[in-house]
Design a protein around this motif. Structure first.
Motif, PDB file in Angstrom:
ATOM      1  N   TRP A 334       0.836  -1.200   0.000  1.00 27.76           N
ATOM      2  CA  TRP A 334       0.000   0.000   0.000  1.00 27.76           C
ATOM      3  C   TRP A 334       0.871   1.250   0.000  1.00 27.76           C
ATOM      4  O   TRP A 334       1.929   1.282   0.650  1.00 27.76           O
ATOM      5  CB  TRP A 334      -0.898   0.037   1.237  1.00 27.76           C
ATOM      6  CG  TRP A 334      -1.858  -1.093   1.372  1.00 27.76           C
ATOM      7  CD1 TRP A 334      -1.607  -2.324   1.899  1.00 27.76           C
ATOM      8  CD2 TRP A 334      -3.241  -1.101   1.011  1.00 27.76           C
ATOM      9  NE1 TRP A 334      -2.737  -3.108   1.881  1.00 27.76           N
ATOM     10  CE2 TRP A 334      -3.764  -2.376   1.341  1.00 27.76           C
ATOM     11  CE3 TRP A 334      -4.101  -0.150   0.444  1.00 27.76           C
ATOM     12  CZ2 TRP A 334      -5.093  -2.725   1.126  1.00 27.76           C
ATOM     13  CZ3 TRP A 334      -5.421  -0.495   0.229  1.00 27.76           C
ATOM     14  CH2 TRP A 334      -5.906  -1.764   0.560  1.00 27.76           C
ATOM     15  N   ASP A 342      -7.808  -0.451   9.985  1.00 26.62           N
ATOM     16  CA  ASP A 342      -7.711  -0.916   8.600  1.00 26.62           C
ATOM     17  C   ASP A 342      -7.089  -2.309   8.536  1.00 26.62           C
ATOM     18  O   ASP A 342      -7.566  -3.182   7.799  1.00 26.62           O
ATOM     19  CB  ASP A 342      -6.867   0.045   7.766  1.00 26.62           C
ATOM     20  CG  ASP A 342      -7.539   1.387   7.547  1.00 26.62           C
ATOM     21  OD1 ASP A 342      -8.782   1.424   7.566  1.00 26.62           O
ATOM     22  OD2 ASP A 342      -6.822   2.389   7.362  1.00 26.62           O
ATOM     23  N   ASN A 346      -9.427  -5.506   7.271  1.00 29.31           N
ATOM     24  CA  ASN A 346      -9.171  -5.936   5.900  1.00 29.31           C
ATOM     25  C   ASN A 346      -8.316  -7.183   5.770  1.00 29.31           C
ATOM     26  O   ASN A 346      -8.161  -7.714   4.672  1.00 29.31           O
ATOM     27  CB  ASN A 346      -8.494  -4.803   5.112  1.00 29.31           C
ATOM     28  CG  ASN A 346      -9.401  -3.610   4.913  1.00 29.31           C
ATOM     29  OD1 ASN A 346     -10.603  -3.765   4.745  1.00 29.31           O
ATOM     30  ND2 ASN A 346      -8.835  -2.416   4.947  1.00 29.31           N
ATOM     31  N   LEU A 351      -9.743  -8.664  -1.708  1.00 28.08           N
ATOM     32  CA  LEU A 351      -9.605  -7.407  -2.425  1.00 28.08           C
ATOM     33  C   LEU A 351      -9.668  -7.638  -3.933  1.00 28.08           C
ATOM     34  O   LEU A 351      -9.369  -8.723  -4.425  1.00 28.08           O
ATOM     35  CB  LEU A 351      -8.284  -6.728  -2.058  1.00 28.08           C
ATOM     36  CG  LEU A 351      -8.035  -6.476  -0.570  1.00 28.08           C
ATOM     37  CD1 LEU A 351      -6.752  -5.672  -0.380  1.00 28.08           C
ATOM     38  CD2 LEU A 351      -9.216  -5.761   0.071  1.00 28.08           C
ATOM     39  N   THR A 352     -10.030  -6.583  -4.664  1.00 26.12           N
ATOM     40  CA  THR A 352     -10.142  -6.681  -6.118  1.00 26.12           C
ATOM     41  C   THR A 352      -8.900  -6.176  -6.836  1.00 26.12           C
ATOM     42  O   THR A 352      -8.675  -6.499  -8.000  1.00 26.12           O
ATOM     43  CB  THR A 352     -11.354  -5.879  -6.609  1.00 26.12           C
ATOM     44  OG1 THR A 352     -11.140  -4.485  -6.341  1.00 26.12           O
ATOM     45  CG2 THR A 352     -12.629  -6.345  -5.909  1.00 26.12           C
ATOM     46  N   SER A 354      -8.458  -2.814  -7.062  1.00 23.65           N
ATOM     47  CA  SER A 354      -8.805  -1.433  -7.419  1.00 23.65           C
ATOM     48  C   SER A 354      -8.952  -0.524  -6.203  1.00 23.65           C
ATOM     49  O   SER A 354      -9.357   0.632  -6.344  1.00 23.65           O
ATOM     50  CB  SER A 354     -10.116  -1.425  -8.222  1.00 23.65           C
ATOM     51  OG  SER A 354     -11.182  -1.959  -7.452  1.00 23.65           O
ATOM     52  N   GLU A 355      -8.635  -1.032  -5.016  1.00 28.16           N
ATOM     53  CA  GLU A 355      -8.778  -0.241  -3.796  1.00 28.16           C
ATOM     54  C   GLU A 355      -7.822   0.953  -3.809  1.00 28.16           C
ATOM     55  O   GLU A 355      -6.656   0.809  -4.222  1.00 28.16           O
ATOM     56  CB  GLU A 355      -8.502  -1.113  -2.569  1.00 28.16           C
ATOM     57  CG  GLU A 355      -9.572  -2.145  -2.267  1.00 28.16           C
ATOM     58  CD  GLU A 355      -9.556  -3.347  -3.185  1.00 28.16           C
ATOM     59  OE1 GLU A 355     -10.486  -4.159  -3.127  1.00 28.16           O
ATOM     60  OE2 GLU A 355      -8.583  -3.476  -3.974  1.00 28.16           O
TER      61      GLU A 355
END
Length: 473
Positions: A334, A342, A346, A351-352, A354-355
């Motif tokens: 990230w 967070d 998470n 996750l995809t 696209s975050e």
């Protein structure tokens, strides 16, 4: 309005047509949905569950199989105990797999029964298919094309409607965990000279499993010689405890956790780097070590070395050292220092790519020699390694319900499966005991329709709620 219920413990409530069917430990009570008027009842001992479909009403018991009551009997009204028919037992033809019935669910003319011995599927009142190689089943659900259930190992499975007996069939796990095994000798992933930190904040996350006893690195952008800027995450360093090593212009900084992770179980490690404050090392969502790096906020952290997974670059850029021995199933990078909330919210999420702020996502769903970055263009070249995939025992599943997608009530909230492979934690509700995909039930998905749920840890021991799936983040 006071409802008269047989018994003191309600096992299940089912709405069908204009009626509500209350299955209690002592039998069945039927009321109208609108006025709550008691229409009919039937006494039966040891009731564990119940279901209603187009054929009639079914009562599952702990000692005597499944009993059936036709809709016409309820329409007659009053005490219908004499009309109960013991339809399925272990000695009947066709036979129930076990007298201890743990769950029943109906849809159309179909019925699904989970028992201590496996799963029975009835496409009609006379035909029974058996699924005998899974013991201790519970939480049945049924869609227009498939069934789902939870086995005694806690893993949720699905299976398409059969055209023959399931005596030797194997169900498909709803959730699987792909991973890459590293041998600790020469296996590693080289992503190239990418993902430099520069002046930015960072978060590195990884899921791994190991029993390694010697020091190794699972993530690094470094080289085994003096260089101004380099870093590495060692899952096993001091007595099996993780350590994050960083060097800011030849100043070594060590951030070491307190919990060993080389116990052969899956663990989540995360490192957050707030350039103006601290490096924080997390183990399974818990911050275990903090190091002040505020004095190095102005360092432009650049390195010409390779970003590697499962190793540390050796004395030359083409060599490796400190190699990891174990399994890795996900890596995230990230462009920010994630907060403790967070990290905790998470770490289990799918996750995809696209975050916002996600620079790289390696979900290890590949099969060849390339590890794909689903968030960017930082693909890695795999040397060695063995691909694996295994079922995931999710949070304890208490109930399943099919809409357009499959919903699960768990000890940690509600999970919805989009199809049979991916899952998304939709909300944190505490311990959820029951879920029902309601109007429009046939199309309720992770983004549409409504879901009713009941918990065991609200006011007076439980609470009821309805989720509008379009509003769930």
């Amino acid at each position: 309005m006071q409802l008269t219920l047989l018994g003191t413990t309600v096992k299940k409530i089912v709405g069908y047509g204009a009626n509500l069917y209350h299955f209690t430990e002592a039998g069945l009570d039927v009321h109208t949905q609108a006025e709550g008027t008691r229409l009919a009842w039937a006494s039966l001992a040891n009731v564990t569950c119940g279901a209603v479909n187009d054929n009639g009403i079914y009562l599952g018991t702990s000692a005597a199989g499944v009993y059936f009551l036709p809709h016409s009997s309820v329409s007659t009204g009053g005490d219908r105990t004499a009309d109960l028919v013991q339809q399925l037992t272990t000695t009947s033809t066709p036979a129930l797999l076990s007298n201890a019935v743990t769950g029943l669910v109906g849809r159309g003319t179909k019925l699904l029964a989970t028992t201590g011995g496996g799963v029975n599927y009835l496409p009609d009142t006379l035909t029974v298919y058996k699924y005998t190689d899974v013991a201790g089943c519970s939480a049945p659900a049924i869609s227009t094309t498939a069934i789902a259930y939870v086995a005694s190992d806690g893993i949720a499975y699905t299976k398409a409607y059969p055209s023959a007996d399931w005596a030797t069939a194997t169900g498909v796990p709803l959730a699987t965990n792909p991973f890459l095994s590293f041998d600790g000798v020469d296996d590693n992933v080289n992503c190239g000279d990418v993902l430099d930190m520069g002046l930015s904040d960072r978060t590195y996350e990884i899921w791994l499993r190991t029993t390694q006893s010697v020091s190794s690195f699972c993530l690094s952008k470094s080289i085994s010689k003096v260089e101004p800027c380099r870093w590495g995450l060692a899952p096993v360093f001091d007595n099996g405890k993780p350590l994050f090593f960083s060097n800011f212009v030849n100043v070594d900084i060590l951030t070491e956790a307190t919990t060993a992770v080389n116990d052969g179980a899956w663990h989540h490690l995360a490192v957050t780097i707030d350039r103006s404050a601290n490096i924080t090392l997390y183990v399974d969502g818990v911050a275990e070590a903090v190091t002040d790096i505020s004095a190095h906020a102005a360092v432009d952290f650049q390195s010409a070395n390779f970003f590697r997974i499962g190793a540390y670059t050796g004395s030359t850029v083409s060599s490796t050292t400190w190699l990891f021995d174990g399994d890795i199933s996900e890596v995230r990078v990230w462009d920010m220092a994630l907060s403790p909330t967070d990290i905790q919210n998470n770490m289990y999420a799918t996750l995809t790519g696209s975050e916002p702020g996600l620079l790289a996502l390696y979900n290890f769903e590949d099969t060849g020699s390339t590890l794909t970055d689903s968030a960017g263009t930082n693909d890695g070249l795999i040397t060695g390694g063995t691909w694996g995939n295994e079922p995931v025992p999710p949070e304890a599943i208490n109930d399943l319900s099919y809409g357009g997608d499959l919903f699960a009530a768990t000890d940690d909230g509600v999970i919805v499966w989009d199809g049979f492979s991916s899952k998304t934690l939709t909300t944190e509700l505490g311990t959820v005991q029951n879920v029902v995909a309601i109007h429009p039930g046939s199309t309720a998905t992770k983004t549409t329709g409504y879901l009713a749920y009941g918990t065991s840890d609200g006011v007076d021991g439980g609470q009821f709620g309805v989720l509008n799936m379009a509003e769930v983040p």
